[in-house]
Design a protein around this motif. Sequence first.
Motif, PDB file in Angstrom:
ATOM      1  N   ASP A 295     -10.945  14.677   5.116  1.00 12.74           N
ATOM      2  CA  ASP A 295      -9.940  13.894   5.850  1.00 12.74           C
ATOM      3  C   ASP A 295     -10.486  12.554   6.320  1.00 12.74           C
ATOM      4  N   LEU A 296     -11.724  12.537   6.782  1.00 12.54           N
ATOM      5  CA  LEU A 296     -12.289  11.285   7.272  1.00 12.54           C
ATOM      6  C   LEU A 296     -12.442  10.289   6.123  1.00 12.54           C
ATOM      7  N   ALA A 297     -12.825  10.778   4.950  1.00 10.38           N
ATOM      8  CA  ALA A 297     -12.922   9.898   3.780  1.00 10.38           C
ATOM      9  C   ALA A 297     -11.549   9.352   3.394  1.00 10.38           C
ATOM     10  N   LYS A 298     -10.509  10.180   3.528  1.00  8.53           N
ATOM     11  CA  LYS A 298      -9.153   9.714   3.232  1.00  8.53           C
ATOM     12  C   LYS A 298      -8.701   8.672   4.251  1.00  8.53           C
ATOM     13  N   ASN A 299      -9.042   8.904   5.507  1.00  2.15           N
ATOM     14  CA  ASN A 299      -8.717   7.941   6.558  1.00  2.15           C
ATOM     15  C   ASN A 299      -9.391   6.600   6.269  1.00  2.15           C
ATOM     16  N   THR A 300     -10.665   6.643   5.878  1.00  2.00           N
ATOM     17  CA  THR A 300     -11.410   5.425   5.572  1.00  2.00           C
ATOM     18  C   THR A 300     -10.820   4.711   4.361  1.00  2.00           C
ATOM     19  N   PHE A 301     -10.410   5.478   3.364  1.00  2.00           N
ATOM     20  CA  PHE A 301      -9.780   4.893   2.185  1.00  2.00           C
ATOM     21  C   PHE A 301      -8.520   4.118   2.563  1.00  2.00           C
ATOM     22  N   LEU A 302      -7.672   4.719   3.407  1.00  2.00           N
ATOM     23  CA  LEU A 302      -6.441   4.046   3.818  1.00  2.00           C
ATOM     24  C   LEU A 302      -6.731   2.796   4.627  1.00  2.00           C
ATOM     25  N   SER A 303      -7.757   2.853   5.470  1.00  2.00           N
ATOM     26  CA  SER A 303      -8.125   1.668   6.247  1.00  2.00           C
ATOM     27  C   SER A 303      -8.567   0.536   5.328  1.00  2.00           C
ATOM     28  N   SER A 304      -9.335   0.895   4.294  1.00  2.00           N
ATOM     29  CA  SER A 304      -9.770  -0.112   3.326  1.00  2.00           C
ATOM     30  C   SER A 304      -8.585  -0.711   2.585  1.00  2.00           C
ATOM     31  N   MET A 305      -7.621   0.128   2.226  1.00  2.00           N
ATOM     32  CA  MET A 305      -6.425  -0.355   1.545  1.00  2.00           C
ATOM     33  C   MET A 305      -5.648  -1.324   2.428  1.00  2.00           C
ATOM     34  N   LYS A 306      -5.548  -1.009   3.697  1.00  2.00           N
ATOM     35  CA  LYS A 306      -4.820  -1.873   4.632  1.00  2.00           C
ATOM     36  C   LYS A 306      -5.446  -3.259   4.698  1.00  2.00           C
ATOM     37  N   ALA A 307      -6.772  -3.307   4.625  1.00  2.00           N
ATOM     38  CA  ALA A 307      -7.468  -4.593   4.680  1.00  2.00           C
ATOM     39  C   ALA A 307      -7.280  -5.400   3.401  1.00  2.00           C
ATOM     40  N   GLN A 308      -6.908  -4.735   2.303  1.00  2.00           N
ATOM     41  CA  GLN A 308      -6.755  -5.426   1.022  1.00  2.00           C
ATOM     42  C   GLN A 308      -5.314  -5.821   0.722  1.00  2.00           C
ATOM     43  N   ASN A 309      -4.358  -4.924   1.023  1.00  2.00           N
ATOM     44  CA  ASN A 309      -2.981  -5.142   0.575  1.00  2.00           C
ATOM     45  C   ASN A 309      -2.046  -4.394   1.529  1.00  2.00           C
ATOM     46  N   GLU A 310      -1.457  -5.113   2.493  1.00  6.32           N
ATOM     47  CA  GLU A 310      -0.684  -4.418   3.524  1.00  6.32           C
ATOM     48  C   GLU A 310       0.613  -3.829   2.977  1.00  6.32           C
ATOM     49  N   VAL A 311       1.225  -4.447   1.993  1.00  3.80           N
ATOM     50  CA  VAL A 311       2.454  -3.893   1.426  1.00  3.80           C
ATOM     51  C   VAL A 311       2.166  -2.559   0.761  1.00  3.80           C
ATOM     52  N   LEU A 312       1.114  -2.512  -0.062  1.00  2.36           N
ATOM     53  CA  LEU A 312       0.756  -1.265  -0.733  1.00  2.36           C
ATOM     54  C   LEU A 312       0.363  -0.206   0.287  1.00  2.36           C
ATOM     55  N   TYR A 313      -0.347  -0.599   1.322  1.00  2.79           N
ATOM     56  CA  TYR A 313      -0.754   0.348   2.377  1.00  2.79           C
ATOM     57  C   TYR A 313       0.456   1.027   3.003  1.00  2.79           C
ATOM     58  N   TYR A 314       1.452   0.249   3.389  1.00  2.00           N
ATOM     59  CA  TYR A 314       2.631   0.832   4.020  1.00  2.00           C
ATOM     60  C   TYR A 314       3.506   1.572   3.015  1.00  2.00           C
ATOM     61  N   LYS A 315       3.489   1.145   1.769  1.00  2.00           N
ATOM     62  CA  LYS A 315       4.344   1.764   0.757  1.00  2.00           C
ATOM     63  C   LYS A 315       3.771   3.091   0.265  1.00  2.00           C
ATOM     64  N   VAL A 316       2.459   3.197   0.125  1.00  2.00           N
ATOM     65  CA  VAL A 316       1.870   4.387  -0.475  1.00  2.00           C
ATOM     66  C   VAL A 316       2.032   5.599   0.414  1.00  2.00           C
TER      67      VAL A 316
END
Length: 613
Positions: free
Chosen positions: A100-121
Amino acid sequence: MPRSISAALIPCIFLASLHSPSMSDPKSKFSHLPRAAAGPLTCPHQGNSVLQSSQFNKGSAFPADERSAFKLHGLLPPNIQTLDEQVQRAYQQYSSRSDDLAKNTFLSSMKAQNEVLYYKVRPEAWSRIITFLTCDQLVQTHLKEMFSVIYTPTEGDAIQDYSRLFRKPEGCFLNINDPDRIEESLSSFGSGDDVDYIVVSDGEEILGIGDQGVGAILISVAKLVITTLCAGIHPSRQLPVVLDCGTDNEDLLADELYLGLRQHRERGEKYDDFVDRFVQAARRQFPRAYIHFEDFGLKNARRILNRYQSQIPCFNDDIQGTGCVTLAAMLAALEVSNVQLEDTRVVIFGSGTAGIGIADQIAETIATKTHKSKDDASKQIWCIDKPGLLVKSLGQQLTDGQQSFARDDHDWSENDRDLQSVIKKVQPHVLIGTSTKPGAFTEDAIREMARNVERPIVFPLSNPTRLHEAKPEDLYKWTDGKALVATGSPFQPVNYNGTEYEIAECNNSTCFPGIGLGAVLSQCRLMSKKMLVAAVEALKAESPALKDSNKPLLPDVENVREISVKIAAAVIRCAVEEGLAQQDGIPDSDSELQEWIQAQMWEAGYRPLVGGN
């Protein structure tokens, strides 16, 4: 007590974004407004700078014309993909993470790269699960499992490990030992009308895990994510802030990788001056921004709110958000049970930040709606804490907020200040628990309550579930099915004597995002007490129990964006009536006002980019 977000709330938020109608109709007559989330988006960058901006980056989804216009050829693989295809890939990557912590970190990284994809995924992930599962129980199990990655408990783990997981900074870090740089630091995030919503925390009391120092930046980030999901606050117009005042967490102080100030917390005049310099600098830099205080310590939260709520548009979710959502449930229950507000007797068990916040909101609403004085309204509320019933002789042991509800000693002997005795003497209509003391609402106490009122209103709000003051099924059994119940965590419906009772969850996220949306769009000068009462009334009006008393006292958060529109509309109308709204062109009619609000709510979708500054 109820948290703003919980593991079981998040699925409903995501489901809301799946099923709610579009809030950004490009054909709306309000699509020209500056905050309207429709039409082209001006991008001032070229080349790699575009790809490094989470606001403008589309990754493999940049169309051919934008690849040419923004000099992206050679910086991206040639195959142009859709947002849905990106979501599919991102979800597969998310699923491959080991814990779970690795998944949380993955999502945080995604948010820093592409906010539309972060909210959409995120909603897309839940859609895929629902597609392949047919058993409701399995759906719920998997949703809870995944949502715990996004927030508690995994977000708590991420905050505790902030310094060890750190990759890329997000938000504004202010240092109590360098207050002269506050204005310079804030200016890095724009000026004037660039920021609508600021969440600020000093990290002293985080998510039930206590003092987390500089890691509090993640709680500010998380609350802003919720405002976007629930109310469409633009992610590019938000600012998470941490006030690093040191930490009293010895584990952090001993950690050589800790990124915050390696000193014990500053208190007193230096602390107050730091907070004030932040508030004043934020007002100068972003004169119309709404400031949301989050997870400040017990001794500071109310004091800070009291200082600034008559000066600036601000809000404390731990105090006011909790109070508003609980009050909405209580008002719905009073209407179902035919009890008048001016006659209502309330006992609150657990008188910390949340309990006194609830008491304050109840008293304020009684005063507003019945024209009683605040002092007289407070006399309808009895508050109990560790010493028992709060009485005036406790003196300096009482916080500023508790003093308003302390009773005269001569009315209460030392032997009748426990919960059971208070219930017997007061005969309350409403019993609210924010004590984190599991099982505190005993069978004897609840049966005593039921002997004196027709429909006992019982809200065991402490969470997580293991800390609830009582289980809903017991409350229905002990009251012969007459109780009206709301909880701080999600519970399955209760079947008692062949009748199914749905349990409302008092969760701040049905309320604070809509309040913030109303504040942002009205550009209010202050968040008044009447505006909060208007928000409560708007939420209460959506109660399913008003049509069927076996239904929950609060609406399902699956409809949270629609609820946020109605709360925002109520807040805006009240701001206009009180002369606190500074925004021009606010529509008069309800239907136009809601359309005006919806047109300005952000959604996760790629907009065409045009060059410019």
